[in-house]
Design a protein around this motif. Structure first.
Motif, PDB file in Angstrom:
ATOM      1  N   ILE A 229      47.239  45.132  31.037  1.00 22.71           N
ATOM      2  CA  ILE A 229      47.846  45.354  32.363  1.00 22.71           C
ATOM      3  C   ILE A 229      49.373  45.321  32.248  1.00 22.71           C
ATOM      4  CG2 ILE A 229      48.052  44.416  34.715  1.00 22.71           C
ATOM      5  CD1 ILE A 229      45.118  43.346  34.336  1.00 22.71           C
ATOM      6  N   LEU A 230      49.888  44.404  31.443  1.00 24.03           N
ATOM      7  CA  LEU A 230      51.335  44.353  31.211  1.00 24.03           C
ATOM      8  C   LEU A 230      51.815  45.666  30.600  1.00 24.03           C
ATOM      9  CD1 LEU A 230      51.524  40.716  29.762  1.00 24.03           C
ATOM     10  CD2 LEU A 230      52.657  41.481  31.859  1.00 24.03           C
ATOM     11  N   ARG A 231      51.056  46.169  29.638  1.00 21.97           N
ATOM     12  CA  ARG A 231      51.424  47.435  28.980  1.00 21.97           C
ATOM     13  C   ARG A 231      51.418  48.579  29.974  1.00 21.97           C
ATOM     14  NH1 ARG A 231      49.244  47.321  22.783  1.00 21.97           N
ATOM     15  NH2 ARG A 231      51.101  48.508  22.390  1.00 21.97           N
ATOM     16  N   LYS A 232      50.387  48.600  30.817  1.00 19.39           N
ATOM     17  CA  LYS A 232      50.250  49.670  31.813  1.00 19.39           C
ATOM     18  C   LYS A 232      51.494  49.746  32.699  1.00 19.39           C
ATOM     19  CE  LYS A 232      47.708  50.435  36.077  1.00 19.39           C
ATOM     20  NZ  LYS A 232      46.631  49.922  36.945  1.00 19.39           N
ATOM     21  N   HIS A 233      52.058  48.579  33.052  1.00 21.86           N
ATOM     22  CA  HIS A 233      53.217  48.538  33.939  1.00 21.86           C
ATOM     23  C   HIS A 233      54.541  48.479  33.169  1.00 21.86           C
ATOM     24  CE1 HIS A 233      50.890  48.163  37.619  1.00 21.86           C
ATOM     25  NE2 HIS A 233      50.093  47.341  36.972  1.00 21.86           N
ATOM     26  N   GLY A 234      54.477  48.534  31.841  1.00 21.90           N
ATOM     27  CA  GLY A 234      55.693  48.423  31.037  1.00 21.90           C
ATOM     28  C   GLY A 234      56.393  47.096  31.285  1.00 21.90           C
ATOM     29  N   ALA A 235      55.613  46.052  31.534  1.00 17.51           N
ATOM     30  CA  ALA A 235      56.176  44.754  31.926  1.00 17.51           C
ATOM     31  C   ALA A 235      56.217  43.793  30.755  1.00 17.51           C
ATOM     32  CB  ALA A 235      55.352  44.143  33.054  1.00 17.51           C
ATOM     33  N   ARG A 236      57.321  43.065  30.670  1.00 12.92           N
ATOM     34  CA  ARG A 236      57.419  41.986  29.690  1.00 12.92           C
ATOM     35  C   ARG A 236      56.892  40.697  30.314  1.00 12.92           C
ATOM     36  NH1 ARG A 236      63.049  43.724  29.786  1.00 12.92           N
ATOM     37  NH2 ARG A 236      63.517  45.126  28.060  1.00 12.92           N
ATOM     38  N   ALA A 237      56.622  39.718  29.463  1.00 12.82           N
ATOM     39  CA  ALA A 237      56.173  38.408  29.946  1.00 12.82           C
ATOM     40  C   ALA A 237      56.460  37.387  28.851  1.00 12.82           C
ATOM     41  CB  ALA A 237      54.684  38.433  30.265  1.00 12.82           C
ATOM     42  N   VAL A 238      56.409  36.117  29.218  1.00 11.19           N
ATOM     43  CA  VAL A 238      56.557  35.043  28.236  1.00 11.19           C
ATOM     44  C   VAL A 238      55.268  34.223  28.250  1.00 11.19           C
ATOM     45  CG1 VAL A 238      58.027  33.174  27.393  1.00 11.19           C
ATOM     46  CG2 VAL A 238      59.009  34.920  28.896  1.00 11.19           C
ATOM     47  N   ILE A 239      54.644  34.085  27.075  1.00  9.57           N
ATOM     48  CA  ILE A 239      53.382  33.345  26.962  1.00  9.57           C
ATOM     49  C   ILE A 239      53.630  32.048  26.191  1.00  9.57           C
ATOM     50  CG2 ILE A 239      50.999  33.404  26.060  1.00  9.57           C
ATOM     51  CD1 ILE A 239      50.985  36.416  26.528  1.00  9.57           C
ATOM     52  N   TYR A 240      53.017  30.961  26.680  1.00  6.74           N
ATOM     53  CA  TYR A 240      53.211  29.624  26.104  1.00  6.74           C
ATOM     54  C   TYR A 240      51.910  29.069  25.553  1.00  6.74           C
ATOM     55  CZ  TYR A 240      57.730  29.765  28.440  1.00  6.74           C
ATOM     56  OH  TYR A 240      58.994  30.112  28.833  1.00  6.74           O
ATOM     57  N   PRO A 241      51.564  29.363  24.302  1.00  6.62           N
ATOM     58  CA  PRO A 241      50.308  28.847  23.739  1.00  6.62           C
ATOM     59  C   PRO A 241      50.436  27.410  23.211  1.00  6.62           C
ATOM     60  CG  PRO A 241      51.354  30.333  22.175  1.00  6.62           C
ATOM     61  CD  PRO A 241      52.289  30.226  23.351  1.00  6.62           C
ATOM     62  N   ILE A 242      49.305  26.726  23.176  1.00  4.22           N
ATOM     63  CA  ILE A 242      49.202  25.419  22.515  1.00  4.22           C
ATOM     64  C   ILE A 242      48.907  25.701  21.037  1.00  4.22           C
ATOM     65  CG2 ILE A 242      47.762  23.338  22.319  1.00  4.22           C
ATOM     66  CD1 ILE A 242      49.526  23.233  24.763  1.00  4.22           C
ATOM     67  N   LEU A 243      49.820  25.315  20.169  1.00  2.00           N
ATOM     68  CA  LEU A 243      49.772  25.775  18.779  1.00  2.00           C
ATOM     69  C   LEU A 243      48.593  25.240  17.975  1.00  2.00           C
ATOM     70  CD1 LEU A 243      51.805  27.867  17.792  1.00  2.00           C
ATOM     71  CD2 LEU A 243      52.754  26.579  19.669  1.00  2.00           C
TER      72      LEU A 243
ATOM     73  N   ALA B  72      46.420  33.460  16.298  1.00  3.28           N
ATOM     74  CA  ALA B  72      47.750  33.770  15.756  1.00  3.28           C
ATOM     75  C   ALA B  72      47.914  35.280  15.578  1.00  3.28           C
ATOM     76  CB  ALA B  72      47.945  33.046  14.426  1.00  3.28           C
ATOM     77  N   GLU B  73      46.832  35.932  15.149  1.00  5.79           N
ATOM     78  CA  GLU B  73      46.877  37.383  14.941  1.00  5.79           C
ATOM     79  C   GLU B  73      47.144  38.124  16.256  1.00  5.79           C
ATOM     80  OE1 GLU B  73      47.467  40.487  13.157  1.00  5.79           O
ATOM     81  OE2 GLU B  73      47.040  38.717  11.932  1.00  5.79           O
ATOM     82  N   GLN B  74      46.501  37.675  17.318  1.00  2.00           N
ATOM     83  CA  GLN B  74      46.708  38.299  18.636  1.00  2.00           C
ATOM     84  C   GLN B  74      48.130  38.038  19.139  1.00  2.00           C
ATOM     85  OE1 GLN B  74      43.363  36.317  20.369  1.00  2.00           O
ATOM     86  NE2 GLN B  74      41.950  38.001  19.959  1.00  2.00           N
ATOM     87  N   ILE B  75      48.660  36.856  18.851  1.00  2.00           N
ATOM     88  CA  ILE B  75      50.044  36.554  19.232  1.00  2.00           C
ATOM     89  C   ILE B  75      50.991  37.505  18.514  1.00  2.00           C
ATOM     90  CG2 ILE B  75      51.894  34.838  18.956  1.00  2.00           C
ATOM     91  CD1 ILE B  75      49.854  32.664  19.553  1.00  2.00           C
ATOM     92  N   ARG B  76      50.746  37.711  17.230  1.00  2.00           N
ATOM     93  CA  ARG B  76      51.604  38.606  16.443  1.00  2.00           C
ATOM     94  C   ARG B  76      51.572  40.024  17.012  1.00  2.00           C
ATOM     95  NH1 ARG B  76      49.487  37.276  11.618  1.00  2.00           N
ATOM     96  NH2 ARG B  76      50.693  35.353  11.533  1.00  2.00           N
ATOM     97  N   GLU B  77      50.382  40.480  17.356  1.00  2.00           N
ATOM     98  CA  GLU B  77      50.241  41.834  17.910  1.00  2.00           C
ATOM     99  C   GLU B  77      51.015  41.973  19.228  1.00  2.00           C
ATOM    100  OE1 GLU B  77      46.154  43.088  18.523  1.00  2.00           O
ATOM    101  OE2 GLU B  77      46.819  44.686  19.872  1.00  2.00           O
ATOM    102  N   MET B  78      50.902  40.968  20.090  1.00  2.00           N
ATOM    103  CA  MET B  78      51.611  41.024  21.372  1.00  2.00           C
ATOM    104  C   MET B  78      53.120  40.898  21.182  1.00  2.00           C
ATOM    105  SD  MET B  78      49.132  39.075  24.113  1.00  2.00           S
ATOM    106  CE  MET B  78      48.532  37.723  23.116  1.00  2.00           C
ATOM    107  N   ALA B  79      53.526  40.025  20.257  1.00  2.00           N
ATOM    108  CA  ALA B  79      54.964  39.854  19.989  1.00  2.00           C
ATOM    109  C   ALA B  79      55.566  41.164  19.482  1.00  2.00           C
ATOM    110  CB  ALA B  79      55.186  38.733  18.976  1.00  2.00           C
ATOM    111  N   ASP B  80      54.818  41.861  18.630  1.00  2.00           N
ATOM    112  CA  ASP B  80      55.293  43.150  18.118  1.00  2.00           C
ATOM    113  C   ASP B  80      55.419  44.181  19.236  1.00  2.00           C
ATOM    114  OD1 ASP B  80      55.446  42.093  15.612  1.00  2.00           O
ATOM    115  OD2 ASP B  80      53.595  43.004  14.853  1.00  2.00           O
ATOM    116  N   ALA B  81      54.639  44.002  20.303  1.00  2.00           N
ATOM    117  CA  ALA B  81      54.683  44.938  21.432  1.00  2.00           C
ATOM    118  C   ALA B  81      55.679  44.484  22.507  1.00  2.00           C
ATOM    119  CB  ALA B  81      53.282  45.074  22.033  1.00  2.00           C
ATOM    120  N   GLY B  82      56.479  43.458  22.208  1.00  2.00           N
ATOM    121  CA  GLY B  82      57.553  43.078  23.127  1.00  2.00           C
ATOM    122  C   GLY B  82      57.279  41.874  24.006  1.00  2.00           C
TER     123      GLY B  82
END
Ligand SMILES: [Zn+2]
Length: 237
Positions: free
Chosen positions: A79-93, A117-127
């Protein structure tokens, strides 16, 4: 002009037996909220991209999502991608990739699956930007000073090794912080910190102690409430 920071947790319909329905925003409502914000001329920013809005313009919106739920990857990310929207995600490591997680002392006890961690990397690479929510979902105010420093520094280092760029911000679990914690957070290299205190950011606010509005939205939540919240936030600048 200071941004309006919105706080989300789950992007999913509330499961049967959910105690805190406000922690769940359905994907449909999330989609609607981003679409409405965009249509009203708001821009989505993050701490990495924070810019001073010129007078007369709408304040930036910072979307923040706490805890690192798998539904943030599966539901919110498209949904973020659809709207070209950035966001900040706070995971428990320490909980990355775990299933059926619940934390002692948390108000919502429905077990949840967490992003990897892999999903975090993918999202981080997408902004998408990532910030620390510590190694464990615990109040900093209930830890010794030594443990606070260990949690602040280790979570930041671990997250930076995943995303491959500096981690600028932290969401204090349960919003729990005090002046000593703010000082140790600054010393650990964080530049921004978000709490669970509602409201607009005061002009002289410490960047390590920023208020957030709770965004809600499930079946029984009327979209007009969201519109009213944003309008009120805008007026409070
Ligand atoms: Zn949390």
């Amino acid at each position: 002009m200071k941004p309006i920071i919105l706080m989300y947790h789950h992007i999913a319909p509330p499961p049967a037996g959910a105690k805190i329905r406000g922690m769940y925003v359905s994907p449909r409502q999330f989609d609607w909220q981003l679409g409405w914000l965009r249509s009203r001329g708001f821009s989505f920013s993050t701490f990495e991209n924070l810019s001073d809005t010129r007078p007369g313009e709408r304040p930036d919106i910072i979307l923040t999502l706490d805890d690192g739920y798998l539904n943030n990857y599966e539901q919110a990310f498209p949904i973020l991608r659809k709207h070209g929207a950035r966001a900040v995600i706070y995971p428990i490591l320490n909980d990355l990739g775990r299933r059926g997680v619940s934390w002692p002392g948390a108000t919502e006890q429905t077990p949840a699956d967490m992003m990897s961690a892999e999903q975090i990397r993918e999202m981080a690479d997408a902004g998408i930007e990532f910030g620390s929510h510590l190694l464990e979902h615990r109040r900093l105010t209930e830890m010794s000073e030594t443990e606070q420093i260990a949690q602040l520094t280790a979570s930041k280092a671990r997250l930076e090794s995943i995303v491959g760029r500096p981690v600028l911000s932290i969401a204090y679990p349960y919003g729990a912080c005090d002046d000593g914690i703010i000082g140790r957070t600054r010393a650990a290299g964080y530049r921004y910190g978000v709490t669970t205190e509602p409201g607009r950011i005061a002009k002289d606010a410490d960047p390590l102690r920023l208020n957030r509005y709770t965004a809600k939205g499930c079946k029984l939540y009327h979209p007009l409430k969201f519109i009213r919240m944003i309008r009120t936030a805008e007026r409070q600048d």
